[in-house]
Design a protein around this motif. Structure first.
Motif, PDB file in Angstrom:
ATOM      1  N   GLU A 225     -55.323   4.190   4.219  1.00  0.00           N
ATOM      2  CA  GLU A 225     -55.228   3.101   5.277  1.00  0.00           C
ATOM      3  C   GLU A 225     -56.766   3.188   5.684  1.00  0.00           C
ATOM      4  OE1 GLU A 225     -51.755   3.260   7.751  1.00  0.00           O
ATOM      5  OE2 GLU A 225     -51.032   1.987   5.690  1.00  0.00           O
TER       6      GLU A 225
ATOM      7  N   ASP B   5     -54.165 -14.406  12.849  1.00  0.00           N
ATOM      8  CA  ASP B   5     -54.609 -13.309  13.828  1.00  0.00           C
ATOM      9  C   ASP B   5     -54.906 -11.897  13.263  1.00  0.00           C
ATOM     10  OD1 ASP B   5     -53.454 -14.507  16.786  1.00  0.00           O
ATOM     11  OD2 ASP B   5     -52.323 -15.259  14.948  1.00  0.00           O
ATOM     12  N   GLN B   6     -54.267 -11.610  12.021  1.00  0.00           N
ATOM     13  CA  GLN B   6     -54.402 -10.380  11.495  1.00  0.00           C
ATOM     14  C   GLN B   6     -56.081 -10.453  10.809  1.00  0.00           C
ATOM     15  OE1 GLN B   6     -51.581  -9.667   8.457  1.00  0.00           O
ATOM     16  NE2 GLN B   6     -52.733  -7.611   7.841  1.00  0.00           N
TER      17      GLN B   6
ATOM     18  N   ARG C 251     -63.344  -6.054  14.093  1.00  0.00           N
ATOM     19  CA  ARG C 251     -63.601  -4.654  13.551  1.00  0.00           C
ATOM     20  C   ARG C 251     -64.969  -4.627  12.959  1.00  0.00           C
ATOM     21  NH1 ARG C 251     -57.844  -2.266  11.503  1.00  0.00           N
ATOM     22  NH2 ARG C 251     -56.793  -2.514  13.236  1.00  0.00           N
TER      23      ARG C 251
ATOM     24  N   VAL D 168     -58.716  -9.804  13.813  1.00  0.00           N
ATOM     25  CA  VAL D 168     -58.461  -8.356  14.048  1.00  0.00           C
ATOM     26  C   VAL D 168     -59.532  -7.726  13.144  1.00  0.00           C
ATOM     27  CG1 VAL D 168     -57.530  -6.089  14.405  1.00  0.00           C
ATOM     28  CG2 VAL D 168     -56.556  -8.201  15.107  1.00  0.00           C
ATOM     29  N   TRP D 169     -59.546  -7.759  11.961  1.00  0.00           N
ATOM     30  CA  TRP D 169     -60.303  -7.290  10.750  1.00  0.00           C
ATOM     31  C   TRP D 169     -61.844  -7.893  11.000  1.00  0.00           C
ATOM     32  CZ3 TRP D 169     -59.961  -3.149   8.386  1.00  0.00           C
ATOM     33  CH2 TRP D 169     -58.453  -2.605   8.202  1.00  0.00           C
TER      34      TRP D 169
ATOM     35  N   PRO E 283     -52.518  -4.895  12.098  1.00  0.00           N
ATOM     36  CA  PRO E 283     -52.939  -5.990  12.878  1.00  0.00           C
ATOM     37  C   PRO E 283     -52.086  -7.166  13.045  1.00  0.00           C
ATOM     38  CG  PRO E 283     -54.788  -5.225  11.620  1.00  0.00           C
ATOM     39  CD  PRO E 283     -53.492  -4.322  11.039  1.00  0.00           C
ATOM     40  N   ALA E 284     -51.713  -7.576  13.998  1.00  0.00           N
ATOM     41  CA  ALA E 284     -50.939  -8.894  14.364  1.00  0.00           C
ATOM     42  C   ALA E 284     -49.597  -8.902  13.839  1.00  0.00           C
ATOM     43  CB  ALA E 284     -51.526 -10.213  13.636  1.00  0.00           C
TER      44      ALA E 284
ATOM     45  N   ALA F  57     -46.829 -16.385   9.338  1.00  0.00           N
ATOM     46  CA  ALA F  57     -46.998 -16.356  10.739  1.00  0.00           C
ATOM     47  C   ALA F  57     -47.922 -15.201  11.074  1.00  0.00           C
ATOM     48  CB  ALA F  57     -45.612 -15.805  11.330  1.00  0.00           C
ATOM     49  N   ALA F  58     -48.901 -15.455  11.887  1.00  0.00           N
ATOM     50  CA  ALA F  58     -49.855 -14.335  12.433  1.00  0.00           C
ATOM     51  C   ALA F  58     -50.800 -14.098  11.504  1.00  0.00           C
ATOM     52  CB  ALA F  58     -49.194 -13.217  13.110  1.00  0.00           C
TER      53      ALA F  58
ATOM     54  N   VAL G  59     -43.805 -14.875  16.368  1.00  0.00           N
ATOM     55  CA  VAL G  59     -43.868 -16.492  15.515  1.00  0.00           C
ATOM     56  C   VAL G  59     -42.558 -16.804  14.965  1.00  0.00           C
ATOM     57  CG1 VAL G  59     -45.028 -17.856  14.051  1.00  0.00           C
ATOM     58  CG2 VAL G  59     -46.433 -16.415  15.569  1.00  0.00           C
ATOM     59  N   VAL G  60     -42.131 -15.690  14.241  1.00  0.00           N
ATOM     60  CA  VAL G  60     -40.773 -15.957  13.654  1.00  0.00           C
ATOM     61  C   VAL G  60     -39.771 -16.169  14.415  1.00  0.00           C
ATOM     62  CG1 VAL G  60     -41.606 -15.278  11.093  1.00  0.00           C
ATOM     63  CG2 VAL G  60     -40.747 -13.473  12.576  1.00  0.00           C
TER      64      VAL G  60
ATOM     65  N   LYS H 260     -47.305 -10.226  16.774  1.00  0.00           N
ATOM     66  CA  LYS H 260     -47.551 -11.499  16.638  1.00  0.00           C
ATOM     67  C   LYS H 260     -46.622 -12.197  15.788  1.00  0.00           C
ATOM     68  CE  LYS H 260     -49.480 -15.482  17.970  1.00  0.00           C
ATOM     69  NZ  LYS H 260     -50.744 -16.054  17.588  1.00  0.00           N
ATOM     70  N   GLN H 261     -46.744 -11.552  14.540  1.00  0.00           N
ATOM     71  CA  GLN H 261     -46.007 -12.309  13.765  1.00  0.00           C
ATOM     72  C   GLN H 261     -44.320 -12.468  13.655  1.00  0.00           C
ATOM     73  OE1 GLN H 261     -46.228 -10.157   9.654  1.00  0.00           O
ATOM     74  NE2 GLN H 261     -44.897 -11.666   8.582  1.00  0.00           N
TER      75      GLN H 261
END
Lengths: 336, 445
Positions: free
Chosen positions: A315, A178-179, A186, A182-183, B142-143, A174-175, B150-151, B146-147
């Motif tokens: 990070e 989208d993750q 950037r 974002v990168w 990031p996201a 999930a997502a 979704v779940v 959203k994750q």
């Protein structure tokens, strides 16, 4: 002898060791700038732990006896090198100590350092792919940091003047798309993606066509995290690999296996099975800024001859660095 | 394969120690060396191993060796019992505060599986008739928000989020208010992954804890974690006083020694095990299964258990004889499948059986396939089950119809049956070749 080492082990708490090392480091910081000292600082935690133990042993023994080897063995096991690798390292050490008639633990320390260095050697051409047309496939089990690694790599390659494209082939979690998006934003690189649950092979296929058309230097493909013992998921990965081979034979294929440095012995098994699926060319060792020792990388190099090419030490976007075995082992032991 | 060398070593203990009577110090020492290695290879922390081995040693010396066991087996039995005891022998289910809402807070390193675990727990609660609310407290990755959304949607569980521009503690507080208004009796706060040595980030968790006073804080731990598991668990526990642990990614082939390490340093119960990628793949933690997994001795433990329960040895011998002579019938097959099924996932079990590693490496057995096979056997007559050679095409057709499969599936199954019969025959021979031990050791299951 045993008494002494035990007392030492108990009295020197982690905290004290840390302060000691920090003092050392502050002194050195001014003298040594650039990559090397950065690596040392990033690895300081690792150093405390891996060599905290090993240094401890080396410092608390004067003569080389059975007790010494046993303690050294323990210290290395605590660093996640794994029983097999440790036994091998110690065995080699014993033979060489005898051959060279070494008598002081100080000499053994140099020997051990060289042993580990020789184990961890990375070929000079390890990073040549950056200057070629390359398809970079990033694989690994769940939660090791694949997407984050890709984000950081894409940024670095972009800054080095390469044209970079990302393929969002983790269509499962999930997502995840989208993750990666974002990168991509950037670092300002294009992203090829389809909807969630679409066929990852199709995403990679599309991305390759697009990369070819745009004459992109480096195409980086994200993949879904998968446990190496799930045959269907490994088959899916193999299919992705075959698509890359078939659709873009002219490109260099770089396959990076991402490993979480907190992982224990299972990492060897991961590396073995992923290697059967795609021809791994290097390992990325992430999360080395924690207290994990990352010693499993030594086991993997020793058993499977897979070189660590990058390490993640924070990070920040440039906290992913090329791996250098000399620097790594030197930094782990000491600098002076 | 790691498993092979390991089980071989254990076999050596058994053949090395043959005499009966009380366990001598030498017996215990020899067996414990192997146990120590097994635990280390399973990633149990070195210090924990040392402690554990010492305490078991003390308990074991002088213990009467049971009639049906060898001294080595007796030591392993004690080790296994102690390990189960250490990891907590009572089933830990979710509990709720007297006054709703019950607030759970999920914490852990990056990539441990907090978001997925949060969703899985929410799913469990929903099934229990609760009305859970998920809270998106990871504003960094990031996201991540959203994750969770979704779940949440997949489970039909509401997700409270305030984007990524608010402090997690404020999001948590607002979520509690929202939950109270909307009759959510359980609130699960997902938080960002963080290193246990990152003071600033750990401080954030402490602040959330102080402000929303969660009923329980659950530490999510990747079951593949190595020696560092103790540092992580100790650090999170010291700073947050956790209430329990969720062990993730147990569907991998890690031996999962981290479970023992974490339990040993925190003393907190392991409540749940996550065993797959589907949102329903979560189960209550079983310390007995985990113990045998960490020890990596699959069938050896089962055999010890059976032997110490004094199960009819004659029956076991008979089975062994059947195997070796390949007189194995569908009835036996069914029997074994049902026994196996009660012990957990077939794939995990196969991997754990010493000596099976190599043969089974590329065989993936779906638990659904097992159900199919069962149906086919149940559609056979007693004569057919006892005498597999009896099955001709017309009988196959009947079996196919009876079990709801096509004839191809029946054919494949019968072929597989003959193959596994052959394999067992070989294995029987192989193990016999190594000789020694009592007769039961030759059983593959």
């Amino acid at each position: 002898m045993k008494e002494k080492s035990q007392i030492n082990g108990e009295l020197q708490t982690n905290e004290e060791l840390q302060t000691n090392n920090e003092l050392h480091m502050n002194k050195n910081e001014d003298k040594k700038k650039g990559f090397f000292s950065k690596l040392v600082i990033g690895l300081s935690k690792t150093r405390d732990n891996l060599i905290g133990g090993v240094e401890n042993v080396l410092n608390s023994f004067i003569t080389i006896d059975e007790e010494f080897y046993e303690e050294l063995e323990e210290a290395l096991i605590m660093a996640d090198l794994g029983v097999n690798t440790v036994l091998k390292v110690i065995e080699d050490l014993r033979v060489k100590v005898k051959e060279q008639k070494l008598t002081s633990t100080e000499e053994v320390r140099e020997l051990l350092k060289n042993e580990l260095k020789s184990l961890m050697l990375v070929n000079e051409d390890a990073y040549d792919f950056v200057d070629q047309k390359t398809v970079l496939l990033v694989i690994g089990v769940n939660g090791v940091g694949k997407t984050t690694t890709i984000g950081k790599l894409s940024n670095q390659y972009k800054l080095a003047g390469k044209t970079v494209m990302l393929a969002a082939a983790d269509t499962f979690r999930a997502a995840a798309i989208d993750q990666l998006k974002v990168w991509a934003n950037r670092s300002g690189v294009p992203l090829i993606a389809q909807s969630e649950n679409s066929d990852p092979g199709a995403v990679v296929y599309d991305a390759i066509q697009s990369a070819k058309a745009k004459n992109t230097d480096i195409l980086i493909c994200d993949t879904a995290g998968r446990l190496h013992n799930k045959k269907n998921l490994m088959d899916e990965l193999h299919k992705i690999y075959r698509i890359i081979e078939r659709e873009y034979p002219a490109a260099h294929k770089e396959v990076l296996l991402v490993l979480d440095s907190t992982t224990g012995q299972n990492a060897v098994q991961q590396a073995k099975l992923f290697k059967e699926t795609a021809d791994i060319t290097g390992v990325v060792l992430t999360k080395l800024d924690g207290t994990a020792k990352g010693g499993i990388a030594i086991a993997i190099q020793s058993e499977l001859k897979l070189p660590v090419k990058y390490i993640g030490v924070g990070e920040g976007i440039d906290d992913l660095r090329p791996f250098d075995s000399n620097d790594f082992i030197d930094a782990l032991f000491n600098i002076t | 394969m790691a498993f092979e060398s390991l089980s071989d070593r254990f076999q050596n203990i058994f053949s090395g120690l043959r005499k009966k009577g009380k366990l001598s110090e030498a017996d215990v020492k020899a067996a414990m060396r192997e146990v120590k290695m097994a635990l280390l290879e399973a990633d149990v922390n070195f210090k924990v191993v040392k402690q554990f081995v010492n305490s078991v040693k003390e308990r074991a010396v002088g213990v009467e060796v049971m009639e049906s066991l060898t001294p080595g087996q007796q030591v392993i039995k004690i080790v296994n019992e102690e390990m189960i005891k250490l990891m907590g022998d009572d089933n830990q289910d979710l509990t709720f505060s007297k006054e709703p809402p019950t607030i759970y807070m999920m914490v852990g390193l990056q990539g441990a599986g907090k978001t997925t675990s949060s969703a899985k727990i929410a799913g469990l609660l929903k099934k229990k008739g609760k009305n859970p609310l998920l809270v998106a407290g990871d504003i960094y990755r990031p996201a991540a928000v959203k994750q969770l959304q979704v779940v949440g949607e997949q489970l039909d569980v509401p997700v409270f989020e305030m984007g990524t521009n608010n402090k997690p503690v404020d999001i948590a507080k607002a979520a509690i208010e929202y939950g109270k208004k909307n009759n959510n009796d359980v609130i699960i706060i997902d938080t960002a992954g963080r290193l246990h040595i990152d003071e600033k980030m750990m401080g954030e968790l402490v602040e959330i804890k102080e402000q929303v006073k969660p009923f329980q804080i659950l530490l999510v731990v990747d079951s593949m974690t190595g020696q560092d598991a103790v540092n992580v668990a100790e650090s999170f526990n010291n700073q947050l006083e956790i209430d329990g642990v969720i062990l993730t990614k147990l569907d991998g082939d890690t031996r999962g020694g981290a479970a023992l390490s974490v339990k040993a340093v925190t003393g907190k119960p392991i409540k749940f095990a996550c065993v797959g990628e589907k949102l329903t793949d979560v189960e209550v933690f079983h310390s007995d299964r985990m113990a045998s997994r960490i020890l990596g001795m699959g069938d050896v433990l089962t055999l010890i258990e059976k032997a110490s329960e004094n199960i009819d040895e004659a029956k076991a011998k008979e089975m062994e004889r059947k195997l070796r002579k390949a007189e194995f019938t569908f009835d036996d097959f069914l029997d074994q499948m049902q026994q196996l099924k009660s012990m957990g996932s077939i794939n995990d079990l196969l991997g754990m059986i010493p000596g099976m590693g190599k043969q089974m490496k590329n065989v993936q057995i779906d638990d659904k396939e097992i159900a199919k096979m069962e149906a086919m056997i149940l559609s056979m007559t007693n004569e057919e089950r006892a005498n597999p050679d009896l099955i001709n095409p017309s009988r196959k057709k009947r079996i196919a119809t009876g079990s709801g499969n096509d004839i191809g599936a029946v054919n494949r199954f019968i072929k597989q049956f003959h193959q596994s019969k052959q394999m067992m025959k070989q294995m029987g021979g192989m193990m016999k070749g190594k000789k020694g031990r009592n007769g039961m050791m030759n059983l593959p299951f």
